[in-house]
Design a protein around this motif. Structure first.
Motif, short mmCIF file in Angstrom:
data_model
loop_
_atom_site.label_atom_id
_atom_site.label_comp_id
_atom_site.label_asym_id
_atom_site.label_seq_id
_atom_site.Cartn_x
_atom_site.Cartn_y
_atom_site.Cartn_z
N GLN A 383 5.10 9.81 -6.78
CA GLN A 383 6.36 9.24 -6.31
C GLN A 383 6.10 8.03 -5.42
OE1 GLN A 383 9.48 10.39 -7.26
NE2 GLN A 383 10.09 8.43 -6.35
N GLU A 384 5.08 8.16 -4.55
CA GLU A 384 4.75 7.04 -3.66
C GLU A 384 4.35 5.80 -4.46
OE1 GLU A 384 2.99 9.51 0.23
OE2 GLU A 384 1.64 8.61 -1.24
N MET A 399 2.85 1.67 3.75
CA MET A 399 2.47 2.95 3.16
C MET A 399 1.09 3.39 3.67
SD MET A 399 3.51 5.37 1.24
CE MET A 399 4.87 4.58 0.37
N MET A 400 0.17 2.44 3.78
CA MET A 400 -1.16 2.77 4.29
C MET A 400 -1.08 3.27 5.72
SD MET A 400 -3.50 -0.35 2.77
CE MET A 400 -4.86 0.13 3.83
N ARG A 401 -0.26 2.60 6.54
CA ARG A 401 -0.12 3.04 7.94
C ARG A 401 0.48 4.44 8.01
NH1 ARG A 401 1.68 -2.32 8.55
NH2 ARG A 401 3.87 -1.63 8.64
N SER A 595 -6.11 5.57 -2.85
CA SER A 595 -5.27 5.00 -3.90
C SER A 595 -4.51 3.77 -3.40
CB SER A 595 -4.28 6.04 -4.41
OG SER A 595 -4.94 7.08 -5.08
N VAL A 596 -3.88 3.91 -2.23
CA VAL A 596 -3.08 2.81 -1.70
C VAL A 596 -3.98 1.63 -1.32
CG1 VAL A 596 -1.46 2.12 0.12
CG2 VAL A 596 -1.28 4.38 -0.92
N GLU A 612 -3.75 7.90 -14.00
CA GLU A 612 -4.73 8.90 -13.56
C GLU A 612 -4.04 10.11 -12.94
OE1 GLU A 612 -7.40 7.04 -10.86
OE2 GLU A 612 -8.29 5.71 -12.35
N LEU A 613 -3.03 9.83 -12.11
CA LEU A 613 -2.31 10.93 -11.45
C LEU A 613 -1.52 11.75 -12.47
CD1 LEU A 613 -1.04 9.16 -8.20
CD2 LEU A 613 -2.81 10.91 -8.38
#
Length: 656
Positions: A383-384, A399-401, A595-596, A612-613
């Motif tokens: 979803q992300e 998103m990384m933070r 991933s991110v 992949e996911l």
């Protein structure tokens, strides 16, 4: 089905169940879903399924036809008697008939003088050099008969030596061995015998325990404190022509029922009913007389009539050897065998099934939960990443933070987890200290010293009673530690469930009640056999001390060994789910962040990572389905209903 058929079916059940469990073990290893603790638990289940034994003990006073009954049930296929069954005493020492895969046919006999070593039979089984060993030719009936006859050998010794070896002496011969005119008494030459014999039933895990009469039983307390109470079935044999005599009643009260709450598996055999076939009464009159005998025996022993089985072992044996089906039917031997199979095997099977399924269900549930959490994490990542399609770099950096913040928060929670692990380790050490063998050895040594230093009967009694008080105190302190461990883990489980979404059920409860009940049984036997006023007054202090430590202390050690094993198993089981889920959560956080990062560095990898996911999600679905199938196969192999409502069902429902 014959008794052999029943045991064959039970043996096949164990083999099928073991194969199904082994499949689960291999699957967990192949998919890297298990751990060392899970593997140990599955090995325990497999060991129990593969090495399971069923012990049937035959108990009677002499001349009740006990050995003939064993011949009729187990050895009629040899065409003659295998065990000696002549008039008078034929079984003079406890004898185990068994078969171990890979063993050789032999008879091992422990000399009666080994009682002077102060070592128990179970201990001496570890030292082959203490036993006389004779090879057996399993194909030669004569060789078998000669070897089995050796179990009945006796020797004459002085009353003093007989007393030192643990035999009671009674001038009248009522409560002990009666000396002859020369002052000598007849005692068994052997203390215990183990016969390894390749018989169809023995090959499938049956162990037959043949016991001697009252006086010899009393001389080997280990028989009454361990072997008989732990037998899965006890056949108490009476003679129809004598009914329940005073000595029969003594054997029944002291050794069959004495101090035991478990009545299931205790059958009464009223043997020698062919003595009523006098040719002067018709079949109806004979049946009525047998029914009256059964009713009288049941009333005297205070058991249901349904547990009293009138038989003629001798006629049953003759009928089977000669192929006379009518004679076998009239002997009523088949009714006893059916009861033995219907009572013993299902009860034992249910015990093994419940124990095995408890472990399997717990492990399957843990794995199911782990896969469910993994699937939820994969969906969250999907979803992300799907939401990142068409987004700019600032959104990806946000998103990384966010993931780093979650990681930091989780690592802070890990500090509490590590603190709990430390406390858990301390409490575990305390618990195993209370139940540990070192503590028991120290208490045993203190008790021995106190008994040897005691001058009067009161001191002896206090030392022995203090031994039980100390053991109960250890169990009580152990229960407190277990309660504290359970409460602590329950709190930690709830914290991680609420704060981090881990799916953790409340830790499994554990009770020391079974060990307390075993101590109750042991103390009851101790009070009857050792702690009576007569025994304390008439038994020399050294002999009494020896008897206490050869029997009571040995059995107490066995109880604590079982408690240690069970507690260690429980400790592994309650900590493993938390450890597994913590590792899994850490791994998923790491993968999300990686991933991110990759997408931040090269936006063209976004679609690759999504693919992949999606593959990983499909693999998780497949593993859930496989787990459900394997768990269902195990339950089917064990004859238990298949459960539903697993994470596999939930996941599939969501996918739909």
């Amino acid at each position: 089905m014959t008794l052999v058929d029943q045991f064959s079916a039970y043996s096949q059940w164990r083999a099928d169940a073991a194969r199904a469990v082994a499949r689960l073990r291999q699957w967990l290893s192949r998919n890297e879903l298990g751990d060392v603790q899970a593997d140990l638990r599955l090995q325990y289940v497999l060991d129990r399924l593969r090495d399971d034994k069923l012990t049937v003990a035959f108990v009677a006073e002499f001349s009740r036809g006990k050995s003939e009954l064993i011949n009729a049930i187990f050895f009629s296929g040899h065409g003659d008697r295998v065990l000696p069954s002549s008039a008078g005493r034929t079984t003079m020492c406890p004898t185990e008939l068994q078969w171990t895969p890979g063993a050789r046919a032999e008879i091992r006999m422990l000399p009666i003088r080994s009682r002077a070593t102060h070592a128990s039979v179970s201990e001496l089984k570890q030292f082959p050099e203490e036993w006389m060993v004779l090879r057996l030719d399993a194909e030669s009936l004569t060789d078998l008969q000669q070897a089995f006859a050796r179990v009945g050998e006796t020797e004459r010794v002085s009353s003093e030596l007989a007393t030192r070896l643990g035999f009671d002496i009674d001038e009248k011969g009522e409560t002990g061995l009666k000396p002859g005119a020369d002052g000598m008494v007849e005692i068994p030459s052997w203390r215990h015998a183990v016969i390894q014999f390749p018989h169809p039933l023995l090959e499938q895990g049956l162990v037959v325990l043949d016991t001697p009469g009252l006086n010899a039983i009393g001389a080997e307390p280990e028989l009454t404190l361990s072997l008989l109470p732990n037998a899965h079935a006890v056949l108490f044999v009476l003679a129809a022509d004598t009914g329940v005599t005073q000595s029969d009643m003594a054997v029944w009260r002291e050794y069959v029922q004495g101090g035991q709450s478990r009545r299931k598996g205790r059958l009464v055999v009223l043997n020698k009913i062919d003595g009523l076939w006098d040719g002067l009464r018709d079949a109806a009159q004979i049946d009525a007389e047998i029914a009256r005998q059964v009713s009288s025996v049941a009333e005297t022993l205070e058991v249901p009539e349904a547990t009293v089985f009138p038989v003629s072992a001798q006629k049953g044996l003759v009928g089977r050897i000669s192929g006379d089906a009518a004679l076998v039917e009239r002997s009523r031997l088949g009714e006893l065998e059916r009861a033995l199979a219907e009572d013993l095997l299902p009860t034992k099977q249910e015990i093994v099934r419940e124990s095995a399924l408890s472990e399997i269900n717990d492990l399957a549930s843990q794995t199911d939960t782990l896969l469910g959490a993994r699937l939820a994490s994969l969906r969250e990542q999907l979803q992300e990443l799907t939401d990142l399609r068409g987004k700019n770099q600032s959104v990806i950096e946000y998103m990384m933070r966010k993931i780093r913040s979650e990681k930091t928060e989780f690592e802070q929670g890990l500090q509490k987890y590590y603190a709990v692990r430390s406390v858990f380790s301390t409490l575990t050490n305390n618990l195993l200290g209370h139940l540990g063998m070192d503590t028991l050895r120290d208490e045993t040594r203190r008790t021995r010293e106190a008994m040897l230093e005691s001058t009067f009967t009161k001191g002896l009694r206090q030392a022995m009673e203090s031994f039980f008080q100390s053991l109960r105190g250890n169990l009580s302190r152990s229960a407190d530690e277990i309660a504290e461990i359970t409460h602590m883990l329950d709190s930690m489980y709830k914290r991680f469930s609420v704060e981090h979404g881990l799916k953790l059920a409340a830790p499994e409860a554990f009770s020391t009640l079974r060990y307390e009940r075993e101590l109750d049984r042991l103390e009851s036997a101790f009070n009857r056999q050792i702690n009576s006023a007569l025994a304390l007054v008439t038994t020399e202090k050294h002999t009494l001390t020896q008897k206490f430590f050869e029997t009571v202390a040995v059995e107490a050690r066995r109880t604590f060994e079982v408690a240690n094993r069970d507690v260690e198993q429980w400790l592994r089981a309650v900590m493993s789910p938390l450890e597994t889920q913590v590792r899994e959560y850490q791994l998923q956080l790491k993968r999300r962040l990686e991933s991110v990062k990759r997408i931040h560095q090269a936006t063209d990898t976004l679609e690759e990572r999504v693919a992949e996911l999606e593959q990983a999600e499909a693999a998780a679905f497949a593993q859930l389905a496989e787990l459900k199938e394997i768990a269902g196969d195990i339950r089917a192999a064990m004859g238990a209903p298949v459960q539903a409502g697993t994470a596999a069902d939930i996941a599939q429902g969501r996918a739909a």
